[in-house]
Design a protein around this motif. Structure first.
Motif, PDB file in Angstrom:
ATOM      1  N   PRO A 143      12.824   0.217 -10.293  1.00  0.00           N
ATOM      2  CA  PRO A 143      13.516   1.513 -10.474  1.00  0.00           C
ATOM      3  C   PRO A 143      12.679   2.567 -11.202  1.00  0.00           C
ATOM      4  CG  PRO A 143      14.855  -0.341 -11.261  1.00  0.00           C
ATOM      5  CD  PRO A 143      13.503  -0.877 -10.986  1.00  0.00           C
ATOM      6  N   ARG A 144      11.572   2.139 -11.814  1.00  0.00           N
ATOM      7  CA  ARG A 144      10.782   3.101 -12.587  1.00  0.00           C
ATOM      8  C   ARG A 144       9.969   4.047 -11.711  1.00  0.00           C
ATOM      9  NH1 ARG A 144       8.038   0.283 -17.786  1.00  0.00           N
ATOM     10  NH2 ARG A 144       9.917  -0.626 -18.688  1.00  0.00           N
ATOM     11  N   TYR A 145       9.702   3.637 -10.466  1.00  0.00           N
ATOM     12  CA  TYR A 145       8.768   4.392  -9.640  1.00  0.00           C
ATOM     13  C   TYR A 145       9.401   4.701  -8.291  1.00  0.00           C
ATOM     14  CZ  TYR A 145       5.633   2.079 -12.993  1.00  0.00           C
ATOM     15  OH  TYR A 145       5.045   1.610 -14.133  1.00  0.00           O
ATOM     16  N   PRO A 146       8.944   5.786  -7.645  1.00  0.00           N
ATOM     17  CA  PRO A 146       9.511   6.134  -6.340  1.00  0.00           C
ATOM     18  C   PRO A 146       9.032   5.216  -5.215  1.00  0.00           C
ATOM     19  CG  PRO A 146       7.828   7.724  -6.961  1.00  0.00           C
ATOM     20  CD  PRO A 146       8.011   6.806  -8.135  1.00  0.00           C
ATOM     21  N   ASN A 147       7.980   4.421  -5.436  1.00  0.00           N
ATOM     22  CA  ASN A 147       7.605   3.444  -4.418  1.00  0.00           C
ATOM     23  C   ASN A 147       7.149   2.147  -5.079  1.00  0.00           C
ATOM     24  OD1 ASN A 147       4.749   3.391  -4.931  1.00  0.00           O
ATOM     25  ND2 ASN A 147       4.554   5.325  -3.817  1.00  0.00           N
ATOM     26  N   LYS A 148       7.080   1.106  -4.245  1.00  0.00           N
ATOM     27  CA  LYS A 148       6.794  -0.214  -4.814  1.00  0.00           C
ATOM     28  C   LYS A 148       5.314  -0.443  -5.100  1.00  0.00           C
ATOM     29  CE  LYS A 148      10.908  -2.472  -3.024  1.00  0.00           C
ATOM     30  NZ  LYS A 148      11.477  -3.334  -1.988  1.00  0.00           N
TER      31      LYS A 148
END
Lengths: 162, 451
Positions: A20-25
């Motif tokens: 959830p911290r970043y817009p992509n994995k």
């Protein structure tokens, strides 16, 4: 790949907690490598494959990032304690390289290597940002300050190496 | 010089200085409360722009101006990256702030994020700072619990999440676009600019990258005002229309052959000699200084007769150094060989070059091989010319590399050989009496212990 899985449920949960911290994995690559390394003290190729699967990447993408850093060992785990001995300018001016040489000689290994009993890995480090305590090293999470050969010997004794 | 009262370091010696309770006891988060209540983001940008605050990470780019490069009325998201990948040799001022006063850093970060309309901020923290990690994470957790981070901060309608992202021991991640690539999970290869991060940064969105000390200054500018900030430091040189001046307090690190190594706060523009004598207690063992680095080894070296160099953004350049850099001064005493010092610098850059641009990758590694050969007693005078050829041809200034790492690698080479030419030649002649005049190509030495 038919190898047995390396990542435990706990490691997977720790990695997924970063999503959830970043817009992509893909951005979770470094955190994932750190998590696996914290558990296994290295990141073997099979772990790279499994991380890639979790992050929906090609294994080559994770491997590409991993090898850039020179931080994650892949062949075998680093020692129980990993000691980064600074050899940059402020430490070198106050005997840092001599301390590094003394530690290596006493422990019987070269920089980057692990003692046969698996207790200690010694790494030559670039500036650790603790220059007011030069020469210094980072052993695990501890900064060892104002080192000399006697303090280096005591450090090895604490680990039961000398 | 009138007595200067530390601002950035004012509270680092207080008991439990890293806790929210201790920070609020000295007025912490009052600026944030006031700004969120009374000001718009543009007010903060305007104030910081008027203060002429220049980035503390090394390049000295005007902070407010950087913020204005963000596209207007962007639908978002806009990202904020706090550069805490402090890795320039001899630099540890960010570490002191993060370990001893993390809330000051966070208040500056929240104010800066508010100004730039950011709702997600990443703190890119170098791996080698485990105590900073612990203290920052503790401070972040306290802020979430106190409503100072998260949704609708203090009822203002402004929301911000802050995440720490740990590096993995690579110097290049301190370069702002290298940092962005690393944050994205890729190798930290700096990007060609433009587009600048403000237009297209992390995750292809507008991004601001600022240093830890820079955002700490933002907190104090919002606290005490533009006039206060500009009353400290050095005004612009009227003969140089491009000079933004060097205003504000600065954290100076001093290390190497010095009696009292440490991090000290002083107005920008203090001289290297004042720093060494008044703060550092003089050169160790009653020796004399032979050389001093003005701001991290990438900036090059001052000679012993150049120590009156003012450590502001323009000072070191007047002495053929690259600039102020990180304002980390390393003192070299008169019993040290400059060949050894240069070898150490060359090894650092050969190790840390990211390998993307050929001139830097090859230049730094060949410079190290030549320095290895010189130290092994097989140097030739022509090697000094070859080293200078490398020094003069790698970097953004000659236009051969994407980022400034190579300029930093070049400066120690150029300064040491040009300022200590006699010593370098003597070393080569003495250690290689039968071969120093040879000019034929010689086999390279293997790189020893690079990793």
């Amino acid at each position: 790949m038919t190898s047995e899985k390396i990542l435990t449920d706990q490691m997977i949960a720790e990695i997924q907690a970063y999503f959830p911290r970043y817009p992509n994995k893909q951005a979770v690559t470094l955190p994932a490598l750190h998590i696996v390394n914290a558990h296994l003290r290295h990141v073997p190729l099979q772990a790279v494959v499994e991380i890639a699967e979790l992050l929906e990447l090609h294994p080559a993408e994770v491997q590409d990032t991993l090898t850039f850093y020179g931080f994650f060992k892949q062949e075998k785990p680093h020692g129980e304690t990993r000691a980064w001995v600074c050899r940059s300018i402020s430490c070198a001016l106050r005997g840092g390289e001599e301390v590094l040489a003394h530690l290596c000689e006493t422990a019987g290994i070269n920089p980057g290597e692990t003692t046969p009993d698996g207790k200690l890995t010694i790494e030559a480090a670039e500036c650790l940002g603790a220059c007011e305590f030069a020469p210094c090293m980072l052993a695990g999470e501890d900064v060892r300050k104002d080192l000399d050969n006697a303090k280096a010997d005591r450090f090895l004794e604490e680990l039961g190496i000398r | 010089m009138p007595q200067f009262q530390p601002v950035l370091l004012a509270n680092v010696h207080n008991e439990d200085s890293h806790t929210l309770r201790a920070y609020e006891a000295v007025g912490g988060y009052q600026s944030l409360r006031r700004v969120l209540k009374d000001n718009s983001p543009d007010d903060v940008v305007e104030t910081v722009k008027n203060s002429a605050l220049r980035g503390r990470g090394g390049a000295g780019f005007p902070c407010g101006l950087k913020w204005t490069f963000l596209p207007k009325d962007h639908p978002g998201p806009i990202y904020f990256c706090l550069n805490a990948d402090e890795s320039e040799p001899a630099t540890f001022n960010n570490r002191i702030l993060m370990e001893e006063d993390p809330h000051q850093v966070l208040e500056g970060l929240i104010l800066s994020s508010f100004a730039t309309k950011t709702s997600t901020a990443y703190i890119y923290l170098r791996y080698e700072y485990p105590l900073s990690l612990k203290r920052l994470q503790g401070a972040i957790d306290e802020c979430y619990a106190a409503g100072l981070l998260g949704k609708d901060i203090l009822g203002s309608g402004y929301s911000l999440d802050v995440f720490i992202h740990r590096g993995a021991a690579a110097y290049i991640c301190g370069e702002e676009t290298g940092l962005i690539e690393s944050l994205e999970g890729k190798r930290a290869w700096p990007r060609i600019k433009p587009p600048f991060p403000a237009v297209e940064g992390v995750f292809r969105k507008p991004t601001v990258v600022n240093n830890v000390e820079t955002v700490a200054c933002v907190k104090h500018i919002m606290d005490r005002g533009v006039e206060w900030f500009k009353s400290i430091g050095v005004p612009p040189n009227p003969d140089n229309p491009r000079d933004a001046g060097s205003f504000g307090p600065k954290l100076y690190c001093i290390s190497g052959h010095i009696e009292k190594p440490g991090c000290y706060e002083a107005p920008l523009g203090i001289t290297a000699r004042e720093l060494i004598e008044d703060f550092g207690g003089g050169v160790w063992k009653n020796r004399k200084a032979k050389a001093a680095v003005p701001g991290g080894i990438s900036m090059g070296f001052l000679r012993h007769d150049e120590l009156d160099c003012p450590l502001d953004f323009n000072g070191p350049g007047k002495y053929d150094c690259l600039g102020l850099g990180t304002a980390a001064v390393t003192v070299v005493d008169d019993q040290t060989s400059m060949i050894d010092v240069l070898h150490n610098c060359c090894r650092f850059y050969a190790h840390e070059s990211c390998g993307q641009c050929t001139p830097c990758r090859e230049g730094t590694s060949w410079a190290l091989r030549m320095m290895d050969r010189i130290r092994a007693g097989r140097g030739r005078l022509i090697d000094l010319e070859l080293l200078l050829e490398i020094g003069d041809s790698i970097g953004i200034m000659p236009g051969t590399t994407i980022c400034g790492l190579a300029d930093g690698a070049a400066w120690p080479i150029k300064n040491v050989i040009r300022k200590w030419r006699d010593e370098c030649e003597d070393y080569i002649k003495t250690t290689n009496p039968s071969g120093y005049m040879e000019t034929d190509p010689v086999p390279a030495m293997d790189l020893v212990q690079l990793h």
